[in-house]
Design a protein around this motif. Structure first.
Motif, PDB file in Angstrom:
ATOM      1  N   GLY A  66       0.813  -1.212   0.000  1.00  0.00           N
ATOM      2  CA  GLY A  66       0.000   0.000   0.000  1.00  0.00           C
ATOM      3  C   GLY A  66       0.844   1.257   0.000  1.00  0.00           C
ATOM      4  N   GLU A  67       1.900   1.261   0.802  1.00  0.00           N
ATOM      5  CA  GLU A  67       2.785   2.425   0.848  1.00  0.00           C
ATOM      6  C   GLU A  67       3.488   2.642  -0.489  1.00  0.00           C
ATOM      7  OE1 GLU A  67       4.578   5.790   1.673  1.00  0.00           O
ATOM      8  OE2 GLU A  67       3.035   4.861   2.919  1.00  0.00           O
ATOM      9  N   LEU A  68       3.958   1.572  -1.100  1.00  0.00           N
ATOM     10  CA  LEU A  68       4.608   1.693  -2.408  1.00  0.00           C
ATOM     11  C   LEU A  68       3.621   2.183  -3.469  1.00  0.00           C
ATOM     12  CD1 LEU A  68       6.817  -1.512  -2.278  1.00  0.00           C
ATOM     13  CD2 LEU A  68       7.634   0.855  -2.307  1.00  0.00           C
ATOM     14  N   LEU A  69       2.388   1.702  -3.429  1.00  0.00           N
ATOM     15  CA  LEU A  69       1.384   2.175  -4.386  1.00  0.00           C
ATOM     16  C   LEU A  69       1.052   3.646  -4.162  1.00  0.00           C
ATOM     17  CD1 LEU A  69      -0.983  -0.919  -4.561  1.00  0.00           C
ATOM     18  CD2 LEU A  69       0.505  -0.054  -6.376  1.00  0.00           C
ATOM     19  N   ARG A  70       1.031   4.101  -2.905  1.00  0.00           N
ATOM     20  CA  ARG A  70       0.758   5.520  -2.628  1.00  0.00           C
ATOM     21  C   ARG A  70       1.907   6.412  -3.092  1.00  0.00           C
ATOM     22  NH1 ARG A  70      -1.911   3.000   1.329  1.00  0.00           N
ATOM     23  NH2 ARG A  70      -0.254   2.950   2.862  1.00  0.00           N
ATOM     24  N   ARG A  71       3.074   5.834  -3.323  1.00  0.00           N
ATOM     25  CA  ARG A  71       4.220   6.581  -3.872  1.00  0.00           C
ATOM     26  C   ARG A  71       4.241   6.528  -5.399  1.00  0.00           C
ATOM     27  NH1 ARG A  71       9.217   3.847  -1.392  1.00  0.00           N
ATOM     28  NH2 ARG A  71      10.203   5.151  -2.957  1.00  0.00           N
ATOM     29  N   SER A  72       3.349   5.751  -6.010  1.00  0.00           N
ATOM     30  CA  SER A  72       3.355   5.509  -7.454  1.00  0.00           C
ATOM     31  C   SER A  72       2.528   6.538  -8.206  1.00  0.00           C
ATOM     32  CB  SER A  72       2.791   4.124  -7.757  1.00  0.00           C
ATOM     33  OG  SER A  72       3.507   3.142  -7.062  1.00  0.00           O
ATOM     34  N   LYS A  73       3.041   6.940  -9.362  1.00  0.00           N
ATOM     35  CA  LYS A  73       2.270   7.803 -10.256  1.00  0.00           C
ATOM     36  C   LYS A  73       1.404   6.952 -11.178  1.00  0.00           C
ATOM     37  CE  LYS A  73       5.630  11.535 -10.346  1.00  0.00           C
ATOM     38  NZ  LYS A  73       6.578  12.287 -11.158  1.00  0.00           N
ATOM     39  N   VAL A  74       2.020   5.969 -11.849  1.00  0.00           N
ATOM     40  CA  VAL A  74       1.327   5.146 -12.831  1.00  0.00           C
ATOM     41  C   VAL A  74       1.561   3.677 -12.502  1.00  0.00           C
ATOM     42  CG1 VAL A  74       1.147   4.522 -15.278  1.00  0.00           C
ATOM     43  CG2 VAL A  74       1.596   6.899 -14.630  1.00  0.00           C
ATOM     44  N   ILE A 123      -8.721  -6.824  -7.866  1.00  0.00           N
ATOM     45  CA  ILE A 123      -8.037  -6.402  -6.648  1.00  0.00           C
ATOM     46  C   ILE A 123      -6.894  -5.439  -6.951  1.00  0.00           C
ATOM     47  CG2 ILE A 123      -6.471  -8.396  -6.548  1.00  0.00           C
ATOM     48  CD1 ILE A 123      -8.145  -6.750  -3.547  1.00  0.00           C
ATOM     49  N   ARG A 124      -6.203  -5.675  -8.059  1.00  0.00           N
ATOM     50  CA  ARG A 124      -5.096  -4.795  -8.455  1.00  0.00           C
ATOM     51  C   ARG A 124      -5.617  -3.391  -8.746  1.00  0.00           C
ATOM     52  NH1 ARG A 124      -1.581  -7.416 -12.890  1.00  0.00           N
ATOM     53  NH2 ARG A 124      -1.235  -8.840 -11.172  1.00  0.00           N
ATOM     54  N   LEU A 125      -6.767  -3.290  -9.422  1.00  0.00           N
ATOM     55  CA  LEU A 125      -7.347  -1.985  -9.708  1.00  0.00           C
ATOM     56  C   LEU A 125      -7.791  -1.294  -8.430  1.00  0.00           C
ATOM     57  CD1 LEU A 125      -7.286  -3.011 -12.676  1.00  0.00           C
ATOM     58  CD2 LEU A 125      -9.407  -1.753 -12.974  1.00  0.00           C
ATOM     59  N   VAL A 126      -8.463  -2.022  -7.551  1.00  0.00           N
ATOM     60  CA  VAL A 126      -8.929  -1.428  -6.293  1.00  0.00           C
ATOM     61  C   VAL A 126      -7.750  -0.872  -5.501  1.00  0.00           C
ATOM     62  CG1 VAL A 126      -9.944  -1.947  -4.030  1.00  0.00           C
ATOM     63  CG2 VAL A 126     -11.046  -2.791  -6.104  1.00  0.00           C
ATOM     64  N   LEU A 127      -6.694  -1.656  -5.354  1.00  0.00           N
ATOM     65  CA  LEU A 127      -5.533  -1.220  -4.572  1.00  0.00           C
ATOM     66  C   LEU A 127      -4.859   0.002  -5.187  1.00  0.00           C
ATOM     67  CD1 LEU A 127      -3.944  -4.706  -3.770  1.00  0.00           C
ATOM     68  CD2 LEU A 127      -5.196  -3.223  -2.191  1.00  0.00           C
ATOM     69  N   ALA A 128      -4.629  -0.032  -6.497  1.00  0.00           N
ATOM     70  CA  ALA A 128      -3.930   1.076  -7.157  1.00  0.00           C
ATOM     71  C   ALA A 128      -4.766   2.348  -7.162  1.00  0.00           C
ATOM     72  CB  ALA A 128      -3.546   0.679  -8.578  1.00  0.00           C
ATOM     73  N   LEU A 129      -6.059   2.222  -7.454  1.00  0.00           N
ATOM     74  CA  LEU A 129      -6.913   3.412  -7.492  1.00  0.00           C
ATOM     75  C   LEU A 129      -7.106   4.002  -6.104  1.00  0.00           C
ATOM     76  CD1 LEU A 129      -9.520   2.198 -10.131  1.00  0.00           C
ATOM     77  CD2 LEU A 129      -7.675   3.869 -10.458  1.00  0.00           C
ATOM     78  N   ALA A 130      -7.248   3.164  -5.085  1.00  0.00           N
ATOM     79  CA  ALA A 130      -7.366   3.671  -3.709  1.00  0.00           C
ATOM     80  C   ALA A 130      -6.104   4.419  -3.298  1.00  0.00           C
ATOM     81  CB  ALA A 130      -7.638   2.525  -2.743  1.00  0.00           C
ATOM     82  N   ALA A 131      -4.967   3.988  -3.848  1.00  0.00           N
ATOM     83  CA  ALA A 131      -3.699   4.637  -3.525  1.00  0.00           C
ATOM     84  C   ALA A 131      -3.496   5.929  -4.313  1.00  0.00           C
ATOM     85  CB  ALA A 131      -2.541   3.676  -3.797  1.00  0.00           C
ATOM     86  N   GLY A 132      -4.393   6.230  -5.248  1.00  0.00           N
ATOM     87  CA  GLY A 132      -4.317   7.469  -6.009  1.00  0.00           C
ATOM     88  C   GLY A 132      -3.460   7.376  -7.256  1.00  0.00           C
ATOM     89  N   ALA A 133      -3.080   6.180  -7.655  1.00  0.00           N
ATOM     90  CA  ALA A 133      -2.262   6.013  -8.857  1.00  0.00           C
ATOM     91  C   ALA A 133      -3.161   5.957 -10.091  1.00  0.00           C
ATOM     92  CB  ALA A 133      -1.438   4.731  -8.759  1.00  0.00           C
ATOM     93  N   VAL A 134      -2.595   6.341 -11.216  1.00  0.00           N
ATOM     94  CA  VAL A 134      -3.263   6.167 -12.500  1.00  0.00           C
ATOM     95  C   VAL A 134      -2.963   4.745 -12.950  1.00  0.00           C
ATOM     96  CG1 VAL A 134      -3.266   6.869 -14.932  1.00  0.00           C
ATOM     97  CG2 VAL A 134      -3.056   8.597 -13.122  1.00  0.00           C
ATOM     98  N   VAL A 135      -3.983   4.017 -13.383  1.00  0.00           N
ATOM     99  CA  VAL A 135      -3.791   2.650 -13.861  1.00  0.00           C
ATOM    100  C   VAL A 135      -3.860   2.648 -15.380  1.00  0.00           C
ATOM    101  CG1 VAL A 135      -4.698   0.294 -13.869  1.00  0.00           C
ATOM    102  CG2 VAL A 135      -4.774   1.651 -11.761  1.00  0.00           C
ATOM    103  N   VAL A 136      -2.837   2.052 -15.999  1.00  0.00           N
ATOM    104  CA  VAL A 136      -2.818   1.835 -17.448  1.00  0.00           C
ATOM    105  C   VAL A 136      -2.764   0.328 -17.633  1.00  0.00           C
ATOM    106  CG1 VAL A 136      -1.607   2.242 -19.616  1.00  0.00           C
ATOM    107  CG2 VAL A 136      -1.623   4.015 -17.839  1.00  0.00           C
TER     108      VAL A 136
END
Length: 180
Positions: A121-129, A143-156
Motif C-alpha cells: 500500500g505504501e509503495l502504491l501511494r508513492r506511485s504515479k502510474v 483487486i489490483r485496480l482497487v488497490l492502485a486506485l485507492a492509492a491514487g495512482a493512474v492505472v494503465v
C-alpha cells in the motif's frame, strides 16, 4: 529456462491451459459441497457457466483494512514513476518479457514483487502510474485496480474482457500491450 520466440508462447499457453483445467476441475469438485459459488468478476462467472457451473458475482470492493486509506493523486511524494504489481511466472516467458523489456527501456519502472499488505500500500501511494499486465490476455484483476486506485495512482492496463464495475477511459486507461 524460458524458450525463445514462438516456442515460449506455445509453452506459456500450455502452462496456462493446464492451470486453468486444474482450477476448473477443483471448482467443479468443490461445487457439490457448497450452497453457492461466488466469484469476484463477471468474466470468471462466464468461464464457470461455460463449464456448467453457476456462480454469483461479488466484485472486490474498497476496504481500508485491505487497501489502506484512500489517497488523492495529488497527495504524497509520488516518487515512483511507473510500477508493475506482481511477478509473472518464469514459464510465462512472453508476458514476462513484456515487463522486462519495459524495465530495460524505462529505468524508472519498479516491479513490486513480494510486497504485501501495508508495504505494498505504501509503495502504491508513492506511485504515479501502475501498469497492469495480467497472467493471461483479457484477464480482469479487480483487486489490483482497487488497490492502485485507492492509492491514487493512474492505472494503465492491457484490455480486459469484462472489467465491470470499472470503465476504461473513466477509472483506468487501456491500450494494447505493444502501445503501453
Amino acid at each position: 529456462a524460458p524458450l525463445p520466440g514462438s516456442l515460449a508462447r506455445v509453452r506459456a499457453s500450455a502452462t496456462m491451459e493446464r492451470e486453468r483445467s486444474r482450477n476448473l476441475r477443483e471448482v467443479g469438485r468443490l461445487a457439490g459441497t457448497v450452497d453457492r459459488l461466488v466469484v469476484t468478476s463477471r468474466d470468471r462467472r462466464a468461464t464457470l457457466l461455460d463449464h456448467g457451473l453457476a456462480a454469483d458475482v461479488v466484485p472486490f470492493g474498497y476496504a481500508s483494512a485491505m487497501a489502506g486509506p484512500i489517497t488523492p493523486p495529488d497527495r504524497g511524494s509520488r516518487d515512483l514513476a511507473f510500477v508493475s504489481v506482481g511477478r509473472l511466472h518464469p514459464r510465462l516467458a512472453g508476458r514476462r518479457s513484456i515487463v522486462e523489456n519495459w524495465r530495460a527501456e524505462e529505468p524508472r519502472l519498479h516491479v513490486l514483487d513480494g510486497a504485501w499488505g501495508a508495504e505494498r500500500g505504501e509503495l502504491l501511494r508513492r506511485s504515479k502510474v501502475v501498469l497492469n499486465v495480467a497472467r493471461t490476455a483479457g484477464e480482469f484483476v479487480g483487486i489490483r485496480l482497487v488497490l492502485a486506485l485507492a492509492a491514487g495512482a493512474v492505472v494503465v492496463s492491457e484490455p480486459m474482457t469484462d472489467p465491470f464495475p470499472f470503465v476504461a477511459g473513466v477509472h483506468f486507461e487501456e491500450a494494447p500491450l505493444d502501445r503501453i
